[in-house]
Design a protein around this motif. Structure first.
Motif, PDB file in Angstrom:
ATOM      1  N   LEU A 199       3.430  51.035  42.150  1.00  0.00           N
ATOM      2  CA  LEU A 199       2.087  51.588  42.330  1.00  0.00           C
ATOM      3  C   LEU A 199       2.120  52.810  43.240  1.00  0.00           C
ATOM      4  O   LEU A 199       1.544  53.855  42.911  1.00  0.00           O
ATOM      5  N   VAL A 200       2.787  52.692  44.378  1.00  0.00           N
ATOM      6  CA  VAL A 200       2.834  53.799  45.332  1.00  0.00           C
ATOM      7  C   VAL A 200       3.596  54.990  44.752  1.00  0.00           C
ATOM      8  O   VAL A 200       3.171  56.145  44.894  1.00  0.00           O
ATOM      9  N   ILE A 201       4.714  54.714  44.096  1.00  0.00           N
ATOM     10  CA  ILE A 201       5.505  55.800  43.517  1.00  0.00           C
ATOM     11  C   ILE A 201       4.718  56.488  42.396  1.00  0.00           C
ATOM     12  O   ILE A 201       4.703  57.732  42.289  1.00  0.00           O
ATOM     13  N   SER A 202       4.050  55.722  41.547  1.00  0.00           N
ATOM     14  CA  SER A 202       3.293  56.312  40.428  1.00  0.00           C
ATOM     15  C   SER A 202       2.132  57.151  40.925  1.00  0.00           C
ATOM     16  O   SER A 202       1.724  58.103  40.253  1.00  0.00           O
ATOM     17  N   SER A 217     -14.161  40.574  50.073  1.00  0.00           N
ATOM     18  CA  SER A 217     -15.266  41.526  50.003  1.00  0.00           C
ATOM     19  C   SER A 217     -14.787  42.902  49.568  1.00  0.00           C
ATOM     20  O   SER A 217     -15.454  43.581  48.776  1.00  0.00           O
ATOM     21  N   TRP A 218     -13.655  43.337  50.070  1.00  0.00           N
ATOM     22  CA  TRP A 218     -13.128  44.664  49.733  1.00  0.00           C
ATOM     23  C   TRP A 218     -12.814  44.778  48.239  1.00  0.00           C
ATOM     24  O   TRP A 218     -13.033  45.813  47.625  1.00  0.00           O
ATOM     25  N   ASN A 219     -12.285  43.702  47.651  1.00  0.00           N
ATOM     26  CA  ASN A 219     -11.893  43.722  46.246  1.00  0.00           C
ATOM     27  C   ASN A 219     -13.000  43.262  45.303  1.00  0.00           C
ATOM     28  O   ASN A 219     -12.766  43.179  44.093  1.00  0.00           O
ATOM     29  N   SER A 220     -14.161  42.939  45.830  1.00  0.00           N
ATOM     30  CA  SER A 220     -15.258  42.465  44.977  1.00  0.00           C
ATOM     31  C   SER A 220     -15.638  43.537  43.959  1.00  0.00           C
ATOM     32  O   SER A 220     -15.820  44.709  44.305  1.00  0.00           O
ATOM     33  N   PHE A 221     -15.785  43.124  42.703  1.00  0.00           N
ATOM     34  CA  PHE A 221     -16.061  44.089  41.637  1.00  0.00           C
ATOM     35  C   PHE A 221     -17.271  43.705  40.780  1.00  0.00           C
ATOM     36  O   PHE A 221     -18.148  44.532  40.533  1.00  0.00           O
ATOM     37  N   VAL A 222     -17.341  42.454  40.325  1.00  0.00           N
ATOM     38  CA  VAL A 222     -18.364  42.078  39.326  1.00  0.00           C
ATOM     39  C   VAL A 222     -19.762  42.204  39.907  1.00  0.00           C
ATOM     40  O   VAL A 222     -20.641  42.839  39.295  1.00  0.00           O
ATOM     41  N   TRP A 223     -20.000  41.612  41.081  1.00  0.00           N
ATOM     42  CA  TRP A 223     -21.352  41.664  41.626  1.00  0.00           C
ATOM     43  C   TRP A 223     -21.758  43.082  42.027  1.00  0.00           C
ATOM     44  O   TRP A 223     -22.876  43.511  41.729  1.00  0.00           O
ATOM     45  N   PRO A 224     -20.927  43.877  42.706  1.00  0.00           N
ATOM     46  CA  PRO A 224     -21.325  45.275  42.961  1.00  0.00           C
ATOM     47  C   PRO A 224     -21.585  46.064  41.680  1.00  0.00           C
ATOM     48  O   PRO A 224     -22.477  46.917  41.645  1.00  0.00           O
ATOM     49  N   LEU A 225     -20.840  45.780  40.622  1.00  0.00           N
ATOM     50  CA  LEU A 225     -21.074  46.469  39.351  1.00  0.00           C
ATOM     51  C   LEU A 225     -22.459  46.151  38.800  1.00  0.00           C
ATOM     52  O   LEU A 225     -23.127  47.015  38.213  1.00  0.00           O
ATOM     53  N   LEU A 278     -14.494  60.544  47.138  1.00  0.00           N
ATOM     54  CA  LEU A 278     -13.629  59.543  47.754  1.00  0.00           C
ATOM     55  C   LEU A 278     -14.117  59.124  49.138  1.00  0.00           C
ATOM     56  O   LEU A 278     -14.131  57.931  49.468  1.00  0.00           O
ATOM     57  N   GLY A 279     -14.529  60.077  49.957  1.00  0.00           N
ATOM     58  CA  GLY A 279     -14.990  59.727  51.297  1.00  0.00           C
ATOM     59  C   GLY A 279     -16.212  58.837  51.281  1.00  0.00           C
ATOM     60  O   GLY A 279     -16.319  57.887  52.067  1.00  0.00           O
ATOM     61  N   ARG A 280     -17.138  59.124  50.364  1.00  0.00           N
ATOM     62  CA  ARG A 280     -18.366  58.332  50.295  1.00  0.00           C
ATOM     63  C   ARG A 280     -18.100  56.895  49.865  1.00  0.00           C
ATOM     64  O   ARG A 280     -18.602  55.942  50.469  1.00  0.00           O
ATOM     65  N   VAL A 281     -17.291  56.714  48.810  1.00  0.00           N
ATOM     66  CA  VAL A 281     -17.048  55.359  48.320  1.00  0.00           C
ATOM     67  C   VAL A 281     -16.200  54.557  49.311  1.00  0.00           C
ATOM     68  O   VAL A 281     -16.384  53.338  49.446  1.00  0.00           O
ATOM     69  N   LEU A 282     -15.290  55.221  50.021  1.00  0.00           N
ATOM     70  CA  LEU A 282     -14.533  54.521  51.054  1.00  0.00           C
ATOM     71  C   LEU A 282     -15.444  54.057  52.186  1.00  0.00           C
ATOM     72  O   LEU A 282     -15.310  52.941  52.690  1.00  0.00           O
ATOM     73  N   LEU A 283     -16.377  54.916  52.576  1.00  0.00           N
ATOM     74  CA  LEU A 283     -17.329  54.534  53.621  1.00  0.00           C
ATOM     75  C   LEU A 283     -18.195  53.373  53.166  1.00  0.00           C
ATOM     76  O   LEU A 283     -18.455  52.436  53.940  1.00  0.00           O
ATOM     77  N   THR A 291      -6.032  53.351  43.708  1.00  0.00           N
ATOM     78  CA  THR A 291      -5.665  51.957  43.954  1.00  0.00           C
ATOM     79  C   THR A 291      -4.715  51.838  45.138  1.00  0.00           C
ATOM     80  O   THR A 291      -4.849  50.934  45.977  1.00  0.00           O
ATOM     81  N   ALA A 292      -3.741  52.751  45.219  1.00  0.00           N
ATOM     82  CA  ALA A 292      -2.827  52.735  46.358  1.00  0.00           C
ATOM     83  C   ALA A 292      -3.575  52.995  47.664  1.00  0.00           C
ATOM     84  O   ALA A 292      -3.306  52.372  48.696  1.00  0.00           O
ATOM     85  N   LEU A 293      -4.532  53.921  47.607  1.00  0.00           N
ATOM     86  CA  LEU A 293      -5.319  54.214  48.800  1.00  0.00           C
ATOM     87  C   LEU A 293      -6.167  53.019  49.214  1.00  0.00           C
ATOM     88  O   LEU A 293      -6.381  52.781  50.410  1.00  0.00           O
ATOM     89  N   SER A 294      -6.641  52.247  48.244  1.00  0.00           N
ATOM     90  CA  SER A 294      -7.497  51.102  48.557  1.00  0.00           C
ATOM     91  C   SER A 294      -6.744  49.986  49.267  1.00  0.00           C
ATOM     92  O   SER A 294      -7.365  49.103  49.869  1.00  0.00           O
ATOM     93  N   THR A 295      -5.418  49.991  49.191  1.00  0.00           N
ATOM     94  CA  THR A 295      -4.639  48.956  49.874  1.00  0.00           C
ATOM     95  C   THR A 295      -4.428  49.248  51.354  1.00  0.00           C
ATOM     96  O   THR A 295      -4.055  48.343  52.112  1.00  0.00           O
ATOM     97  N   LEU A 296      -4.650  50.487  51.785  1.00  0.00           N
ATOM     98  CA  LEU A 296      -4.364  50.852  53.176  1.00  0.00           C
ATOM     99  C   LEU A 296      -5.197  50.070  54.185  1.00  0.00           C
ATOM    100  O   LEU A 296      -4.651  49.560  55.175  1.00  0.00           O
ATOM    101  N   PRO A 297      -6.536  49.968  54.023  1.00  0.00           N
ATOM    102  CA  PRO A 297      -7.301  49.205  55.025  1.00  0.00           C
ATOM    103  C   PRO A 297      -6.843  47.761  55.158  1.00  0.00           C
ATOM    104  O   PRO A 297      -6.799  47.214  56.271  1.00  0.00           O
ATOM    105  N   MET A 298      -6.488  47.131  54.035  1.00  0.00           N
ATOM    106  CA  MET A 298      -6.039  45.744  54.102  1.00  0.00           C
ATOM    107  C   MET A 298      -4.698  45.631  54.811  1.00  0.00           C
ATOM    108  O   MET A 298      -4.462  44.686  55.577  1.00  0.00           O
ATOM    109  N   MET A 299      -3.811  46.591  54.573  1.00  0.00           N
ATOM    110  CA  MET A 299      -2.520  46.573  55.251  1.00  0.00           C
ATOM    111  C   MET A 299      -2.687  46.790  56.746  1.00  0.00           C
ATOM    112  O   MET A 299      -2.047  46.114  57.567  1.00  0.00           O
TER     113      MET A 299
END
Length: 295
Positions: free
Chosen positions: A49-52, A224-232, A86-91, A266-274
């Motif tokens: 994932l990170v390399i791609s 909460s970070w990975n929640s998808f269905v309900w926010p959609l 990107l900044g808005r959705v991350l916030l 997707t790679a960027l989304s893993t940073l806060p959890m790490m």
């Protein structure tokens, strides 16, 4: 002469002990190799994932596959920011996940403390009802939850995302089980010194339960970070999108999906959890081992 002879006779067992230690170390090699192989298999998808994320869309599907970092990471992130903000959705994701995690921890702590340390009518019945909700799939609750938020006028808002996640039955159950092992004498001593229930809770219980709270907080934040269905379902405007929802919209922007953008996001989304796990890893491990060290 006799003492020298005895000392000489006692000395030979040392090589045998050394040989036994060597055999013990060699006996552990298969387990070490197996664990190394399992670790490699587990880490391989994340590495890919990170390399791609650093390659263009064409390079991702090239053969042989590219296993070294490329030079398109900045370009991918720039295009991703232009498409989804990107900044808005991350916030949005950080705000929702952070507030929801803190709120769920407070609710779990208060409810778990009440179930574990107080005697009141209907306590067992309420706890059984709480446990029964663990077997209800989340998908069953989507329609009632949608109608409830519509009637409250909370759709397409932060409240619609945060409020449903404040009461997590598993978190309450975990806190109740952890608090049940705390000696009542410790709490009674604080009450004798004049401390009220809130002082006992936050001055005595919270410091002792810190490892459990840290471990539980990581799980809650991850969910909460990975929640998808309900926010959609709950969100309508793109300004309110969280990162998983925003990344999903990239599939419909053109006929040929740019996987370089999606993998970079997707790679960027893993940073806060790490970062969260690395910051709380000691408390996380202590919390997981808390139950094993009791008794």
């Amino acid at each position: 002469m006799t003492l020298t002879t005895r000392a000489t006779r006692v000395a030979p067992p040392a090589p045998a002990a050394s040989g036994k230690g060597l055999r013990d170390r060699m006996r552990g090699w298969p387990t070490t190799l197996l664990l190394a192989a399992v670790t490699g298999v587990s880490v391989a998808p994340f590495y890919w994932l990170v390399i791609s994320a650093t390659h263009s869309d064409a390079d991702i599907f090239s053969w042989p596959p590219k296993l070294l970092p490329g030079s398109h990471l900045g370009e991918n992130l720039s295009h991703l920011n232009a498409k989804i903000g990107l900044g808005r959705v991350l916030l949005n994701s950080l705000l929702v996940a952070g507030v929801q995690t803190l709120g769920a921890l407070v609710v779990a702590l208060l409810a778990g403390y009440a179930f574990a340390k107080f005697r009141f009518p209907g306590r067992t019945v309420l706890f059984v009802i709480l446990l029964s909700t663990l077997v209800v799939p989340d998908q069953v609750l989507l329609v009632p939850l949608f109608k409830m938020m519509m009637s409250f006028g909370l759709m397409d808002s932060y409240q619609a995302l945060i409020l449903p996640g404040l009461c997590v039955p598993f978190a309450i159950f975990l806190m109740r089980q952890a608090l049940a092992g705390m000696p009542d004498e410790l709490l009674d001593a604080a009450r004798v010194d004049g401390a009220g229930e809130l002082r006992v809770l936050f001055g005595v219980v919270v410091p002792v339960m810190r490892p459990v709270l840290a471990a539980l907080g990581i799980f809650l934040f991850l969910g909460s970070w990975n929640s998808f269905v309900w926010p959609l379902i709950a969100l309508r405007s793109s300004d309110m999108h969280t990162l998983p929802v925003a990344l999903a919209t990239l599939h419909g922007m053109k006929s040929n999906t740019d996987y370089g953008l999606i993998l970079a996001g997707t790679a960027l989304s893993t940073l806060p959890m790490m970062v969260l796990f690395l910051a709380l890893q000691r408390q996380f491990i202590s919390g997981l081992l808390a139950g094993a060290t009791k008794g």
